[in-house]
Write a protein that holds these residues in place. Structure first.
Motif, mmCIF file in Angstrom:
data_model
loop_
_atom_site.group_PDB
_atom_site.id
_atom_site.type_symbol
_atom_site.label_atom_id
_atom_site.label_comp_id
_atom_site.label_asym_id
_atom_site.label_seq_id
_atom_site.Cartn_x
_atom_site.Cartn_y
_atom_site.Cartn_z
ATOM 1 N N GLN A 122 0.811 -1.230 0.000
ATOM 2 C CA GLN A 122 0.000 0.000 0.000
ATOM 3 C C GLN A 122 0.847 1.286 0.000
ATOM 4 O OE1 GLN A 122 -3.597 -0.222 0.001
ATOM 5 N NE2 GLN A 122 -3.132 -2.395 -0.289
ATOM 6 N N LYS A 123 2.160 1.126 -0.084
ATOM 7 C CA LYS A 123 3.061 2.292 -0.032
ATOM 8 C C LYS A 123 3.739 2.547 -1.377
ATOM 9 C CE LYS A 123 6.350 1.963 2.895
ATOM 10 N NZ LYS A 123 7.295 1.362 3.867
ATOM 11 N N THR A 124 3.920 1.460 -2.122
ATOM 12 C CA THR A 124 4.660 1.598 -3.385
ATOM 13 C C THR A 124 3.760 1.203 -4.564
ATOM 14 O OG1 THR A 124 5.503 -0.665 -3.247
ATOM 15 C CG2 THR A 124 6.886 1.072 -2.302
ATOM 16 N N VAL A 125 4.206 1.624 -5.753
ATOM 17 C CA VAL A 125 3.502 1.227 -6.969
ATOM 18 C C VAL A 125 4.448 0.462 -7.890
ATOM 19 C CG1 VAL A 125 1.722 3.016 -7.022
ATOM 20 C CG2 VAL A 125 4.012 3.532 -7.915
ATOM 21 N N ALA A 126 3.837 -0.328 -8.805
ATOM 22 C CA ALA A 126 4.623 -1.182 -9.707
ATOM 23 C C ALA A 126 5.178 -0.355 -10.861
ATOM 24 C CB ALA A 126 3.758 -2.329 -10.221
ATOM 25 N N ALA A 127 6.034 0.602 -10.510
ATOM 26 C CA ALA A 127 6.650 1.486 -11.499
ATOM 27 C C ALA A 127 8.041 0.981 -11.842
ATOM 28 C CB ALA A 127 6.766 2.896 -10.920
ATOM 29 N N MET A 128 8.537 1.397 -12.980
ATOM 30 C CA MET A 128 9.909 1.070 -13.366
ATOM 31 C C MET A 128 10.504 2.226 -14.160
ATOM 32 S SD MET A 128 9.292 -1.179 -16.766
ATOM 33 C CE MET A 128 10.421 -0.327 -17.808
ATOM 34 N N ASP A 129 11.760 2.555 -13.871
ATOM 35 C CA ASP A 129 12.497 3.523 -14.688
ATOM 36 C C ASP A 129 13.774 2.840 -15.146
ATOM 37 O OD1 ASP A 129 10.663 5.529 -14.342
ATOM 38 O OD2 ASP A 129 11.977 6.851 -13.182
ATOM 39 N N VAL A 130 14.105 2.995 -16.411
ATOM 40 C CA VAL A 130 15.396 2.490 -16.886
ATOM 41 C C VAL A 130 16.369 3.665 -16.901
ATOM 42 C CG1 VAL A 130 16.648 1.343 -18.744
ATOM 43 C CG2 VAL A 130 14.241 0.774 -18.328
ATOM 44 N N LEU A 131 17.489 3.485 -16.222
ATOM 45 C CA LEU A 131 18.496 4.550 -16.124
ATOM 46 C C LEU A 131 19.736 4.157 -16.924
ATOM 47 C CD1 LEU A 131 18.303 5.041 -12.236
ATOM 48 C CD2 LEU A 131 16.785 5.974 -14.001
ATOM 49 N N PHE A 132 20.220 5.092 -17.739
ATOM 50 C CA PHE A 132 21.374 4.816 -18.602
ATOM 51 C C PHE A 132 22.552 5.703 -18.216
ATOM 52 C CE2 PHE A 132 20.620 2.638 -22.948
ATOM 53 C CZ PHE A 132 20.113 1.527 -22.322
ATOM 54 N N PRO A 133 23.758 5.191 -18.406
ATOM 55 C CA PRO A 133 24.935 6.004 -18.105
ATOM 56 C C PRO A 133 24.975 7.278 -18.944
ATOM 57 C CG PRO A 133 25.544 3.974 -19.265
ATOM 58 C CD PRO A 133 24.112 3.848 -18.884
ATOM 59 N N GLY A 134 25.302 8.371 -18.308
ATOM 60 C CA GLY A 134 25.422 9.654 -19.008
ATOM 61 C C GLY A 134 24.082 10.306 -19.299
ATOM 62 N N ILE A 135 22.998 9.593 -19.126
ATOM 63 C CA ILE A 135 21.688 10.109 -19.495
ATOM 64 C C ILE A 135 20.781 10.221 -18.269
ATOM 65 C CG2 ILE A 135 19.628 9.730 -20.937
ATOM 66 C CD1 ILE A 135 22.101 10.014 -22.640
ATOM 67 N N GLY A 136 20.791 9.205 -17.424
ATOM 68 C CA GLY A 136 19.788 9.120 -16.370
ATOM 69 C C GLY A 136 18.566 8.414 -16.929
ATOM 70 N N GLU A 137 17.375 8.891 -16.597
ATOM 71 C CA GLU A 137 16.152 8.188 -17.021
ATOM 72 C C GLU A 137 15.970 8.225 -18.536
ATOM 73 O OE1 GLU A 137 12.481 9.689 -15.320
ATOM 74 O OE2 GLU A 137 11.348 8.743 -16.939
#
Ligand code: 4AD
Ligand code: MG
Length: 482
Positions: A390-405
């Motif tokens: 109940q605190k988190t959501v099923a989210a995902m971010d892909v982070l790349f070197p030099g770029i971030g999200e």
């Protein structure tokens, strides 16, 4: 005779060796009144034209200068010099476009390296430089690779509206679209603008994401993706943000978060691999440029890998998958954080990660692309699926070197009542999204998707550092030129 590009000519010249052909292009250099380096944009390579100046009138020769455009007929021969296999002995030279003499001395036309800032203001010449033509050829290849990937996996390409009444991200960063007379706005009794008199009979804006429509389509077609322009009125003047950018958004019925992460990883690797296979000359050029740029930096800031090497490694390695909670612990306990090196100190669970944090995780801690998942619900959009805690959501971010999200996505909230209460909690207008809620009423299913920012991927693949340099006509705060 069919027109031949310089790319085609250099690929397959054996058949036309010792034949006469006609080529068209722009002069990149004219050395010793004898050698023209001609480029037509079809590839990085120039074709060398050999001019016997005694055979041509002075007037024509005078007009051959950097950037002028020409049509040349001549014989294809094996090259005497080094550096190219063939050249063309000119028999006929036609000047198509001369350079205005008063503009001729502009340094921009000289065969030297120009600063990217200068080129950003020169729309027409930008496409003539080695750097930008390479970048835009790569961008084109990436776009086709994206379509290829989805077609091979039986996704359907759908077009979602650009004008919409919805705020898909619930972040309020929208450009209003209106047909009202701004100098004579109709008003409601409360004194606010009366959009019922506007073109669509309501308030509309440019889309910030095609996701909600893509979800609707996925509820019947199963696997779909959008690929189109998106608009954000966020006033962040950074090297990673555009007001108009291109987003790719797959949406898949019956997928959960893990399936979604798998899809994102396969997708990115496919596209990067495609570029490695199909854009060799352009990548080699960009790789060299990247290495030169690194040399100018202090040693501690230099990239550990070359550009091509970096791309090859990303394709080989499995992306590191880490929960938000784990990531925050790593950040809290990092030397950087303890020594106060972050501009935004990491003090507690629940904070939104800044790009300095993302880049620390990717570039310093894991040294590989990272997928963060299960974010706190309060920092993510209303449509993400609430986890059991109940605190988190099923989210995902892909982070790349030099770029971030580079990618943001989630499993979607498919339970009508949970979605409704999330919308209320986050002040998302239920009335405006009635059609979206309908998808949760009739045969709702678990589903997931993500959005890739095309320009951020192009930044990664080309090794450039400013997002304005990887889109042909950038739109940023205070800039809508061309
Ligand atoms: O994380 P975002 O905001 O996610 C969405 O819009 C979801 N609706 C996507 C989905 O799940 N279908 O944006 C997705 C990606 C980001 O990861 C980033 O790469 C890019 O879009 N992006 C931008 N690129 C350039 N300029 C901007 N202002 C951008 N905002 C987001
Ligand atoms: Mg995001």
């Amino acid at each position: 005779m069919k027109k031949i590009t310089i790319h085609e000519l250099l690929q397959d010249y054996k058949k036309i060796l010792h034949h006469d052909i006609t080529v068209y292009g722009w002069v990149r250099a004219f050395r010793s009144n004898r050698f023209i380096a001609l480029n037509d944009g079809s590839a990085m390579d120039n074709i060398q034209i050999v001019v016997d100046y005694e055979q041509f009138d002075e007037n024509t020769l005078n007009k051959i200068s950097v950037a002028s455009s020409v049509k040349i007929t001549g014989e294809v021969v094996e090259s005497q010099g080094s550096g190219q296999q063939i050249e063309i002995i000119a028999k006929k030279i036609e000047i198509l476009g001369d350079n205005f003499t008063e503009e001729r001395d502009k340094t921009i036309l000289q065969p030297k390296r120009h600063s990217l800032e200068v080129l950003r203001d020169q729309a027409h010449l930008r496409f003539r430089t080695n750097l930008f033509s390479a970048v835009f050829r790569v961008r084109s290849a990436v776009s086709f690779a994206i379509h290829d990937f989805f077609r091979q996996n039986r996704f359907f390409y759908i077009n979602t509206p650009i004008i919409t009444g919805a705020d898909a991200e619930g972040a309020g960063e929208m450009f209003t679209v209106t047909n009202l007379d701004l100098n004579d706005l109709p008003k409601t009794e409360e004194g606010t603008v009366d959009f019922s008199e506007d073109f669509f009979g309501k308030k509309t804006n440019l889309t910030v994401s095609g996701q909600l429509e893509a979800e609707t389509a996925a509820m019947g077609l199963g696997r779909v993706y959008t690929f189109g322009p998106t608009f954000r009125a966020e006033n962040s003047n950074t090297t990673r943000h555009l007001a108009e950018f291109w987003m790719v958004e797959p949406e898949v019925a019956f997928n959960n978060l893990e399936d979604n992460i798998d899809l994102a990883e396969d997708f990115l690797k496919y596209v990067i691999n495609y570029v490695l296979d199909h854009c060799k000359t352009d990548l080699e050029f960009l790789d060299k440029r990247f290495a030169e740029e690194q040399k100018q930096k202090p040693e501690k800031d230099r990239a550990k890998e070359g550009l091509i090497e970096k791309l090859e490694n990303v394709v080989k390695k499995r992306f590191k998958r880490v929960s938000y909670t784990e990531a925050v612990e790593i950040l809290m306990n990092s030397k950087e954080n303890k020594k106060g090196k972050f501009q935004f100190p990491v003090e507690q669970w629940g904070i939104d990660l800044q790009s300095e944090h993302e880049r620390y995780l990717v570039e310093k801690h894991f040294e590989t692309p990272v997928v963060l998942f299960d974010y706190p619900k309060d920092i993510k959009a209303f449509y993400m699926r609430l986890n059991e805690d109940q605190k988190t959501v099923a989210a995902m971010d892909v982070l790349f070197p030099g770029i971030g999200e580079i990618i943001g996505g989630s499993q979607r909230e498919e339970r009508l009542e949970v979605l409704r209460s999330k919308m209320q909690e986050m002040n998302v207008d239920e009335h405006e999204l009635w059609w979206y809620l309908d998808t949760r009423k009739f045969g709702s299913v678990p589903h997931a998707g993500f959005g890739l920012g095309l320009e951020r991927l192009i930044l990664f693949v080309t090794g450039l550092t400013n997002i304005r340099d990887v889109i042909p006509f950038p739109r940023t705060p205070n800039n809508a030129e061309f």
